[in-house]
Enzyme design. Structure first.
Site, mmCIF file in Angstrom:
data_model
loop_
_atom_site.group_PDB
_atom_site.id
_atom_site.type_symbol
_atom_site.label_atom_id
_atom_site.label_comp_id
_atom_site.label_asym_id
_atom_site.label_seq_id
_atom_site.Cartn_x
_atom_site.Cartn_y
_atom_site.Cartn_z
ATOM 1 N N GLY A 9 0.831 -1.215 0.000
ATOM 2 C CA GLY A 9 0.000 0.000 0.000
ATOM 3 C C GLY A 9 0.857 1.254 0.000
ATOM 4 O O GLY A 9 0.508 2.261 0.601
ATOM 5 N N GLN A 13 -1.666 7.389 1.694
ATOM 6 C CA GLN A 13 -1.173 8.428 2.615
ATOM 7 C C GLN A 13 -0.132 7.863 3.584
ATOM 8 O O GLN A 13 0.982 8.382 3.716
ATOM 9 C CB GLN A 13 -2.358 9.004 3.403
ATOM 10 C CG GLN A 13 -1.950 9.843 4.612
ATOM 11 C CD GLN A 13 -3.129 10.219 5.501
ATOM 12 O OE1 GLN A 13 -3.674 11.295 5.361
ATOM 13 N NE2 GLN A 13 -3.535 9.354 6.428
ATOM 14 N N LEU A 81 0.023 -2.201 4.859
ATOM 15 C CA LEU A 81 -0.896 -1.063 4.829
ATOM 16 C C LEU A 81 -1.872 -1.159 3.658
ATOM 17 O O LEU A 81 -2.765 -0.325 3.533
ATOM 18 C CB LEU A 81 -0.103 0.257 4.729
ATOM 19 C CG LEU A 81 1.044 0.445 5.722
ATOM 20 C CD1 LEU A 81 1.647 1.839 5.565
ATOM 21 C CD2 LEU A 81 0.580 0.237 7.161
ATOM 22 N N ALA A 82 -1.706 -2.176 2.808
ATOM 23 C CA ALA A 82 -2.610 -2.323 1.661
ATOM 24 C C ALA A 82 -3.992 -2.664 2.188
ATOM 25 O O ALA A 82 -4.138 -3.555 3.025
ATOM 26 C CB ALA A 82 -2.115 -3.424 0.736
ATOM 27 N N ALA A 83 -5.002 -1.960 1.718
ATOM 28 C CA ALA A 83 -6.363 -2.243 2.192
ATOM 29 C C ALA A 83 -7.397 -1.562 1.317
ATOM 30 O O ALA A 83 -7.091 -0.628 0.572
ATOM 31 C CB ALA A 83 -6.531 -1.726 3.622
ATOM 32 N N SER A 85 -9.731 0.845 2.137
ATOM 33 C CA SER A 85 -9.755 1.624 3.379
ATOM 34 C C SER A 85 -10.925 2.591 3.504
ATOM 35 O O SER A 85 -11.076 3.256 4.524
ATOM 36 C CB SER A 85 -8.443 2.399 3.512
ATOM 37 O OG SER A 85 -8.374 3.354 2.477
ATOM 38 N N THR A 126 -7.535 -0.794 13.167
ATOM 39 C CA THR A 126 -8.217 0.508 13.128
ATOM 40 C C THR A 126 -9.247 0.685 14.235
ATOM 41 O O THR A 126 -9.819 -0.298 14.719
ATOM 42 C CB THR A 126 -8.940 0.673 11.768
ATOM 43 O OG1 THR A 126 -9.994 1.638 11.898
ATOM 44 C CG2 THR A 126 -9.582 -0.619 11.312
ATOM 45 N N GLU A 128 -12.079 1.612 13.779
ATOM 46 C CA GLU A 128 -13.365 1.147 13.259
ATOM 47 C C GLU A 128 -13.760 -0.204 13.859
ATOM 48 O O GLU A 128 -14.913 -0.601 13.795
ATOM 49 C CB GLU A 128 -13.293 1.013 11.728
ATOM 50 C CG GLU A 128 -13.314 2.325 10.995
ATOM 51 C CD GLU A 128 -14.646 3.059 11.091
ATOM 52 O OE1 GLU A 128 -15.681 2.467 10.784
ATOM 53 O OE2 GLU A 128 -14.634 4.227 11.509
ATOM 54 N N TYR A 150 -16.065 -3.186 6.468
ATOM 55 C CA TYR A 150 -14.666 -2.783 6.638
ATOM 56 C C TYR A 150 -14.190 -3.118 8.058
ATOM 57 O O TYR A 150 -13.152 -3.760 8.248
ATOM 58 C CB TYR A 150 -14.520 -1.276 6.377
ATOM 59 C CG TYR A 150 -13.166 -0.721 6.765
ATOM 60 C CD1 TYR A 150 -12.080 -0.827 5.906
ATOM 61 C CD2 TYR A 150 -12.966 -0.110 8.008
ATOM 62 C CE1 TYR A 150 -10.830 -0.336 6.268
ATOM 63 C CE2 TYR A 150 -11.722 0.380 8.383
ATOM 64 C CZ TYR A 150 -10.663 0.260 7.508
ATOM 65 O OH TYR A 150 -9.425 0.736 7.879
ATOM 66 N N LYS A 154 -11.380 -5.930 9.392
ATOM 67 C CA LYS A 154 -10.194 -5.534 10.163
ATOM 68 C C LYS A 154 -10.140 -6.265 11.511
ATOM 69 O O LYS A 154 -9.056 -6.578 12.005
ATOM 70 C CB LYS A 154 -10.188 -4.015 10.364
ATOM 71 C CG LYS A 154 -9.816 -3.243 9.095
ATOM 72 C CD LYS A 154 -8.332 -3.418 8.757
ATOM 73 C CE LYS A 154 -7.863 -2.536 7.628
ATOM 74 N NZ LYS A 154 -6.412 -2.635 7.375
ATOM 75 N N HIS A 180 -6.450 9.460 11.038
ATOM 76 C CA HIS A 180 -5.276 10.323 10.917
ATOM 77 C C HIS A 180 -5.263 10.941 9.527
ATOM 78 O O HIS A 180 -5.449 10.266 8.535
ATOM 79 C CB HIS A 180 -3.979 9.567 11.240
ATOM 80 C CG HIS A 180 -3.919 8.209 10.668
ATOM 81 N ND1 HIS A 180 -4.671 7.161 11.142
ATOM 82 C CD2 HIS A 180 -3.206 7.719 9.641
ATOM 83 C CE1 HIS A 180 -4.422 6.086 10.433
ATOM 84 N NE2 HIS A 180 -3.535 6.392 9.499
ATOM 85 N N ARG A 185 -4.112 13.059 2.444
ATOM 86 C CA ARG A 185 -5.337 12.290 2.654
ATOM 87 C C ARG A 185 -6.113 12.137 1.344
ATOM 88 O O ARG A 185 -6.185 13.096 0.545
ATOM 89 C CB ARG A 185 -6.193 13.047 3.676
ATOM 90 C CG ARG A 185 -7.413 12.308 4.183
ATOM 91 C CD ARG A 185 -7.061 10.990 4.777
ATOM 92 N NE ARG A 185 -7.903 10.606 5.888
ATOM 93 C CZ ARG A 185 -8.236 9.345 6.153
ATOM 94 N NH1 ARG A 185 -7.809 8.363 5.374
ATOM 95 N NH2 ARG A 185 -8.963 9.057 7.208
#
Ligand code: GDD
Length: 338
Positions: A9, A13, A81-83, A85, A126, A128, A150, A154, A180, A185
């Site tokens: 990812g 960002q 970090l690939a997702a 998102s 996360t 979430e 999502y 996670k 964040h 972003r």
């Protein structure tokens, strides 16, 4: 010998800020991205690290591709970090979300399980995952109650990390990051949407903004601070999971008020719920409307972290205040409009 890090990812960002941080620590950085029609390395270019990262095409849903990449690079650290998102899209793409955010992690973990080299793995968990489980402070012991496909994907990935760490003694851990933001972003997230579109209103390029639930509260930090926490987590001998946040919370409406304050747009709010509107006092024009279109089937109303463990163990605290983040984001958008 330089330490080697693989970031999945890389084009996002967090991937970009993390690459910048690791390069400053003299790592050799490999950045994995998914080949698709809109290949975008503009974030890497923006931070001037496009030529310093070795870019690799990786399909994280393909075991062979993951195995080949890890075994060829033999990294010391992997940051996954690939997702998929964007929470809102996960309601319409639950299967794609599950495959990308959960199943693909099994590929990485299975390769690490078989690997002779000890490779540390950071997983992007996360806030979430907590859903609406708590109206107070959230820490590592707070119950999960995800409110989207999502969040569910996670939580599943989070448990995979715990399981492989316990069962196979893998060097892996999860950072439970609260929201964040930054100038990098993605445009679809609410902070960037508000900042960009208010700047457009200021420059007479737009009449109004349409938003969804502006009463939701989020704990917003600064992405460059947060990638530092990721790195610190992987430097620990004994891998553990951490909540990473600011400990403060603001509603979307408060975020709008602060952004207007910075941009010197004088406003007043009228109405309630779906009929709530924000008026520009200079010309009495409506600049914000609410539409059901941007409401989610289920939303999280309140998120506020208690990042005490990160402070104690990682010696990490969130440094950048929300008003400074807003300033950075506005200045960046305004400079691109001149
Ligand atoms: N995106 C968006 N667009 N959100 C809106 C809008 C709108 O027009 N109007 C209101 N919102 C509300 C959403 O309903 C949500 O309550 C809140 O604004 C924040 O939405 P996002 O900015 O899309 O972020 P998120 O909180 O759903 O998720 C982000 O943070 C997570 C960490 O807690 C993402 O970055 C996730 O990937 C990340 O895990």
């Amino acid at each position: 010998m330089k330490k080697k890090a693989l970031i999945t990812g890389i084009m996002g960002q967090d991937g970009t800020y993390l690459a910048k941080l690791l390069l400053s620590k003299n790592y050799k950085v490999y950045g994995a991205y998914r080949r698709n029609s809109n290949y975008e390395n503009n974030r890497l270019r923006k931070l001037d690290i496009e030529d310093k990262v070795e870019l690799i095409n990786l399909e994280i849903n393909e075991f062979n591709s993951v195995e080949y990449t890890i075994n060829t690079i033999k990294p010391d650290e992997i940051y996954n970090l690939a997702a998929m998102s964007f929470v809102a899209s996960s309601f319409n793409q639950p299967l794609y979300t599950a495959n990308t955010n959960f199943i693909s992690l099994i590929n990485i973990l299975e390769v690490l399980k078989k690997s002779k080299k000890k490779i540390s793995l950071y997983q992007a968990s996360t806030s979430e995952m907590f859903g609406n489980s708590k109206n107070g402070f959230i820490d590592e012991n707070t119950h999960f109650d995800p409110a989207s496909p999502y969040g569910i994907s996670k939580v599943a990935a989070h448990y995979l990390i715990k399981f492989y760490r316990k069962a196979y003694k893998l060097e892996c851990c999860s950072g439970i990051l609260f929201n964040h933001e930054s100038p990098l972003r993605g445009e679809e997230f609410v902070t960037k949407k508000i900042v960009r579109q208010l700047c457009e209103i200021l420059k007479n390029k737009r009449k109004y903004i349409t938003l969804g639930n502006i009463n939701a509260k989020r704990d917003w930090g600064f992405a460059p601070d947060y990638v530092e926490a990721m790195w610190k987590m992987l430097q620990l001998k004994k891998k553990e999971d951490f909540v990473i946040g600011t400990g403060t919370t603001y509603s979307i409406k408060e975020f709008i008020n602060l952004t207007c304050k910075y941009l010197k747009i004088k406003i007043k709010w009228i109405g309630n719920g779906i009929n709530e509107k924000c008026i520009n006092l200079e010309n009495n024009r409506i600049i914000i409307k609410i539409s059901k279109k941007y409401y989610r089937p289920l939303d999280i109303n309140y998120l506020r972290s208690k990042p005490l463990k990160a402070k104690k163990v990682l010696k990490w605290t969130s440094k950048t205040k929300l008003y400074t983040i807003i300033k950075e984001m506005c200045d960046d958008v305004l400079s691109s409009m001149n």
